[in-house]
Design an enzyme around this catalytic site. Structure first.
Site, PDB file in Angstrom:
ATOM      1  N   LYS A   1       0.370  -0.992   0.145  1.00 28.20           N
ATOM      2  CA  LYS A   1      -0.241  -0.285   0.102  1.00 28.20           C
ATOM      3  C   LYS A   1       0.696   0.783  -0.005  1.00 28.20           C
ATOM      4  O   LYS A   1       0.761   1.796  -0.709  1.00 28.20           O
ATOM      5  CB  LYS A   1      -0.588   0.123   1.250  1.00 28.20           C
TER       6      LYS A   1
ATOM      7  N   ARG B   1      -9.596   1.092   8.335  1.00 27.82           N
ATOM      8  CA  ARG B   1      -8.689  -0.014   9.026  1.00 27.82           C
ATOM      9  C   ARG B   1      -9.465  -0.561   9.933  1.00 27.82           C
ATOM     10  O   ARG B   1      -9.430  -2.667  10.007  1.00 27.82           O
ATOM     11  CB  ARG B   1      -7.576  -0.254   9.954  1.00 27.82           C
TER      12      ARG B   1
ATOM     13  N   ARG C   1      12.544  -6.165   4.745  1.00 29.54           N
ATOM     14  CA  ARG C   1      11.709  -3.995   4.438  1.00 29.54           C
ATOM     15  C   ARG C   1      12.349  -2.840   5.334  1.00 29.54           C
ATOM     16  O   ARG C   1      12.567  -3.254   6.642  1.00 29.54           O
ATOM     17  CB  ARG C   1      10.178  -3.261   5.535  1.00 29.54           C
TER      18      ARG C   1
ATOM     19  N   ARG D   1      11.889  -0.692  10.298  1.00 31.89           N
ATOM     20  CA  ARG D   1      10.546  -0.751  11.353  1.00 31.89           C
ATOM     21  C   ARG D   1      10.126  -0.860  12.754  1.00 31.89           C
ATOM     22  O   ARG D   1      11.005  -2.464  12.289  1.00 31.89           O
ATOM     23  CB  ARG D   1       9.022  -0.304  10.440  1.00 31.89           C
TER      24      ARG D   1
ATOM     25  N   ARG E   1       0.254  -8.032  13.387  1.00 27.85           N
ATOM     26  CA  ARG E   1      -0.736  -7.110  13.100  1.00 27.85           C
ATOM     27  C   ARG E   1      -1.493  -7.854  12.027  1.00 27.85           C
ATOM     28  O   ARG E   1      -2.364  -7.538  11.225  1.00 27.85           O
ATOM     29  CB  ARG E   1       0.700  -5.952  11.721  1.00 27.85           C
TER      30      ARG E   1
HETATM   31  P1  AMP Z   1       1.141   1.334   8.875  1.00 24.37           P
HETATM   32  O1  AMP Z   1       2.050   1.643   8.549  1.00 24.37           O
HETATM   33  O2  AMP Z   1      -0.148   1.386   8.717  1.00 24.37           O
HETATM   34  O3  AMP Z   1       0.726  -0.313   9.171  1.00 24.37           O
HETATM   35  O4  AMP Z   1       0.461   1.763  10.696  1.00 24.37           O
HETATM   36  C1  AMP Z   1       1.175   0.742  11.916  1.00 24.37           C
HETATM   37  C2  AMP Z   1       0.548   1.429  13.092  1.00 24.37           C
HETATM   38  O5  AMP Z   1      -0.379   2.319  13.134  1.00 24.37           O
HETATM   39  C3  AMP Z   1      -0.181   0.114  12.876  1.00 24.37           C
HETATM   40  O6  AMP Z   1      -0.200  -1.047  13.138  1.00 24.37           O
HETATM   41  C4  AMP Z   1      -1.700   0.490  14.075  1.00 24.37           C
HETATM   42  O7  AMP Z   1      -1.169   0.537  16.171  1.00 24.37           O
HETATM   43  C5  AMP Z   1      -1.692   1.677  13.661  1.00 24.37           C
HETATM   44  N1  AMP Z   1      -2.431   2.161  12.801  1.00 24.37           N
HETATM   45  C6  AMP Z   1      -2.341   3.090  11.505  1.00 24.37           C
HETATM   46  N2  AMP Z   1      -3.339   3.164  10.817  1.00 24.37           N
HETATM   47  C7  AMP Z   1      -4.013   3.082  11.143  1.00 24.37           C
HETATM   48  C8  AMP Z   1      -5.741   2.680  11.497  1.00 24.37           C
HETATM   49  N3  AMP Z   1      -6.596   3.897   9.997  1.00 24.37           N
HETATM   50  N4  AMP Z   1      -6.336   2.721  12.694  1.00 24.37           N
HETATM   51  C9  AMP Z   1      -5.302   1.754  13.628  1.00 24.37           C
HETATM   52  N5  AMP Z   1      -3.972   1.635  14.383  1.00 24.37           N
HETATM   53  C10 AMP Z   1      -3.859   2.626  13.182  1.00 24.37           C
END
Ligand code: AMP
Length: 226
Positions: A17, A92, A131, A164, A175
């Protein structure tokens, strides 16, 4: 250019994404909105939101909806979001999707274009464990499939590449479970509204970009060079 329409990118962590959102945003001249990036930034700056989000992110769970909606509403109120934007990692959960629908209605937006990037579980684990991200420009690499020319250094701007902290194996598992339980049902939510497009995310990033580009052109987005 988009026309008061958002692109929502669905897909598990590691589906691609972020990589696709960056390309599309650049090519169509719209902002790339990643809630994950917003939370990482809030954590780095030590804000109240960052303090609340940090332990949740470190455990691989989802940040509570009210905190997520607040950060998104603030961002969408900025003038650069007026014509359209690319959403990466949001919504999400079903409540987030329903509140987003209401925001689109209030703002006079069309129904969103929705693309679900499908990737096998084996590929997701390989993508996440391999990554590395540029600490300055956010460029994404994969040590197995898309390595930088020089290990640890960004090809684009020479920035240091970092991993990360939530790409550690035990957090990755949590996750992916959170995705299965809370986010996967969103595909059905958008399918019922006739909005869902599914693209295969296993191929190279260029192939995936072309597939998404065709969907956007069909939706009336113009001037993209994907
Ligand atoms: P990502 O970079 O999109 O994988 O997001 C990293 C982390 O941020 C996720 O594992 C969640 O803990 C939190 N997070 C990001 N976007 C959301 C969302 N829309 N709803 C809830 N938690 C989020």
């Amino acid at each position: 250019m988009a026309h008061k329409q958002a692109l929502i990118l669905l897909g598990a962590p590691g589906a691609g994404k972020g990589t696709q959102a960056k390309r599309i945003a650049k090519n169509f001249g719209v902002p790339h909105l990643s809630t994950g990036d917003m939370f990482r930034d809030a954590v780095a700056r030590g804000t109240e939101t960052g303090r609340l989000a940090k332990p949740v992110m470190e455990s691989g769970g989802l940040v509570p909806d009210d905190i997520v909606m607040k950060i998104v509403e603030e961002r969408l109120a900025q003038p650069d979001c007026a014509a359209g934007f690319v959403l990466d990692g949001f919504p999400r959960t079903l409540p987030q999707a329903e509140q987003l629908d209401r925001m689109f209605e209030r703002g006079g937006f069309l129904k969103p274009a929705v693309v679900d990037i499908e990737v096998s579980p084996e590929t997701l684990v390989r993508r996440l464990s391999g990554r590395w991200t540029c600490s300055t420009g956010g460029e994404i690499y994969n040590v197995y499939d898309a390595p930088p020319k020089v290990a640890g250094i960004c090809d684009a701007d020479g920035g240091a590449l970092v991993q990360r902290s939530d790409d550690r194996p035990e957090v990755v598992k949590a996750r992916l479970e959170a995705y299965e339980r809370q986010t996967r049902p969103l595909a059905e939510y958008y399918r019922r509204q006739g909005l869902l497009n599914v693209v295969k995310g296993e191929g190279g990033a260029d192939d995936v970009s072309r597939s998404i580009g065709r969907i956007l052109e069909h939706a009336g987005w113009r001037d993209g060079h994907l």
